[in-house]
Design an enzyme around this catalytic site. Structure first.
Site, PDB file in Angstrom:
ATOM      1  N   LYS A 125       5.906   4.705  -1.964  1.00  0.00           N
ATOM      2  CA  LYS A 125       5.183   3.425  -2.085  1.00  0.00           C
ATOM      3  C   LYS A 125       4.868   3.200  -3.549  1.00  0.00           C
ATOM      4  CE  LYS A 125       3.533   0.180   0.648  1.00  0.00           C
ATOM      5  NZ  LYS A 125       3.905  -0.220   2.024  1.00  0.00           N
ATOM      6  N   ASP A 165       5.511  -5.701  -0.296  1.00  0.00           N
ATOM      7  CA  ASP A 165       4.288  -5.436   0.461  1.00  0.00           C
ATOM      8  C   ASP A 165       3.367  -6.599   0.073  1.00  0.00           C
ATOM      9  OD1 ASP A 165       2.946  -3.038   2.122  1.00  0.00           O
ATOM     10  OD2 ASP A 165       1.412  -3.786   0.779  1.00  0.00           O
TER      11      ASP A 165
HETATM   12  O1  2IT Z   1       4.335  -1.169   4.872  1.00  0.00           O
HETATM   13  C1  2IT Z   1       5.572  -1.277   4.997  1.00  0.00           C
HETATM   14  O2  2IT Z   1       6.188  -0.653   5.859  1.00  0.00           O
HETATM   15  C2  2IT Z   1       6.274  -2.167   4.070  1.00  0.00           C
HETATM   16  N1  2IT Z   1       5.626  -2.756   3.215  1.00  0.00           N
HETATM   17  C3  2IT Z   1       7.757  -2.339   4.147  1.00  0.00           C
HETATM   18  C4  2IT Z   1       8.453  -1.237   3.433  1.00  0.00           C
HETATM   19  C5  2IT Z   1       9.939  -1.421   3.292  1.00  0.00           C
HETATM   20  O3  2IT Z   1      10.538  -0.577   2.596  1.00  0.00           O
HETATM   21  O4  2IT Z   1      10.512  -2.348   3.847  1.00  0.00           O
END
Ligand code: 2IT
Length: 446
Positions: A125, A165
């Site tokens: 992340k 996100d």
């Molecule tokens: O919280 C999540 O799963 C997302 N923001 C999507 C992450 C993604 O790699 O699509």
């Protein structure tokens, strides 16, 4: 003292000032107690110590120039948490409250969520403490370009694949992709959540919300109920709330609330039809969400500065951000006869509120399971880019539905295996963890 309790103490001592990270670590590890009891080899191989320590943490300066010619500096992050199952995968969040604790909490959750999808993706992340509100399009572009000018060296299609996100949608991903491509000279699908013209996946915008509703349907069916005719309280107004409201309507239920920074809307007629598309307009308009909605649809009631958790409904789906349901909110839900909470946002419920809800017979579907459809479709986007092919929207939604049905089933199977009744939170944590743990055991100490 159990292995879990001992490690949670050490984790708290080692990571002071990271309340969100410690919150999710406590929730996940506590529910894994029966797995560690049944598998002493995990303690011997220090799985908790390893899984709670990110493989790599990157923090960097993001300098950019605003429209007045003034130099601004933000802090960028990428946490590459766990790559046992595949390249790090997870979104980027741009919001003023982004810090190391928030990014680590999101990254830790992502490990188990991604494992639940059954797809080959690890957990990561990132983001920045950049506030996109009130910024011009050119400011957003300059920020995204500067962010990528540092991030590019740490990512790649087989290394780490960021997505969006909060605060990062198709526009921001497009600007970052453009910069990545200039620097790397490689059109390689390193970012997902791209617009369809840039190799993005048809249906990716809807995927998170649709997946949440498929999961909620499985949950209700398991308890002998159906979505048909249900009134649903949702929070938020972004991508997740939008997709959720849309799929609820398609499956015969209706969202009766939305919420924004200015309060919440109660629309007993339902946030349905053209009102759902109006959410898209509101989303791009900035901070005031509810006031313009109430003005446009006068039958809707606007409650300034409040949250919708006191509204009576059959099902609650928080779709805004972390920790928006506290014990006082949970008490209101229980007093209103709430039976089902399905988490749309990441970690929307505090650990105390979860305990209160579960002790009062409310079934809680955890976000790691319920909102995994977003990242699952990101992985399908990776596959589409790697194969140099295009999947149709129908193909995508069919895969998504199967994945969500399977996530619910895996969680129930884990409950059965460890005699946990219908504890969907423990079931999801265990099913996700077992997949990661298995892979880690095969890879030696790393
Ligand atoms: O919280 C999540 O799963 C997302 N923001 C999507 C992450 C993604 O790699 O699509």
């Amino acid at each position: 003292m159990s292995y879990v309790s001992e490690q949670l103490e050490k984790l708290a001592a080692k990571n002071p000032n990271q309340p969100e990270f410690l919150q999710t670590a406590t929730e996940v590890l506590t529910s894994l107690e029966p797995v560690f009891d049944a598998n002493p080899q995990y303690e011997k191989m220090a799985l908790i110590e390893r899984i709670t320590e990110p493989e790599r943490q990157i923090m960097f300066r993001v300098p950019w120039v605003d429209d007045n010619g003034k130099v601004q500096v933000n802090r960028g992050f990428r946490i590459q948490f766990n790559s046992a199952l595949g390249p790090y995968k997870g979104g980027l969040r741009f919001a003023p409250n982004v810090n190391i604790s928030i990014v680590k909490f999101l990254g830790f959750e992502q490990i188990f969520k991604n494992a639940l999808t059954g797809l080959p993706i690890g957990g990561g992340k990132g983001g920045a403490d950049f506030d996109p509100n009130g910024k011009s399009d050119m400011e957003i572009m300059r920020f995204c370009q500067s962010f990528m000018t540092e991030l590019y060296r740490h990512i790649g299609p087989n290394t780490d694949v960021p997505a969006g996100d909060l605060g990062v949608g198709g526009r921001e991903i497009g600007y970052m992709m453009g910069q990545y491509k200039r620097i790397r000279d490689s059109y390689d699908g390193t970012l997902t959540g791209k617009g369809v013209p840039n190799g993005g996946l048809a249906g990716r915008d809807e995927a998170t919300g649709y997946g949440i509703v498929f999961y909620a349907r499985e949950m209700l069916n398991h308890f002998g109920e159906s979505l048909e005719g249900k009134k649903v309280v949702i929070s938020g107004f972004g991508n997740v709330a939008w997709g959720t409201a849309k799929k609820l309507e398609q499956l015969g239920a209706k969202a009766i609330t939305i919420s924004g920074p200015d309060g919440y809307i109660l629309d007993e007629e339902g946030v349905t039809g053209e009102k759902i598309d109006y959410l898209l307009e509101l989303r791009s308009s900035g901070k005031n969400i509810c006031a313009p909605y109430a003005e446009k649809y006068p039958n809707a009631k606007f409650f300034p500065g409040e949250k919708p958790w006191g509204v009576k409904a059959d099902l609650y789906i928080p779709c805004a951000t972390q920790n928006e349901i506290h014990t006082a909110d949970a008490e209101k839900m229980v007093a209103n006869g709430c039976k089902f909470l399905c988490e749309g946002a990441n970690m929307p419920t505090t650990n105390e509120a979860i305990e209160y809800l579960q002790n009062n017979g409310v079934v809680v579907g955890p976000s790691k399971a319920a909102n995994a459809g977003g990242v699952a479709c990101s992985c399908i986007e990776m596959a589409q880019n790697a194969e140099h092919l295009i999947f149709s929207e129908d193909e995508v939604f069919e895969k998504l539905e199967n994945i969500m049905v399977n996530i619910f089933k895996q969680s129930m199977d884990a409950c059965k295996k460890y005699n946990l009744g219908d504890n969907l939170i423990a079931g999801a944590n265990i099913a996700g963890f077992e997949r990661v743990a298995n892979a880690m055991m095969f890879q030696g100490i790393c």
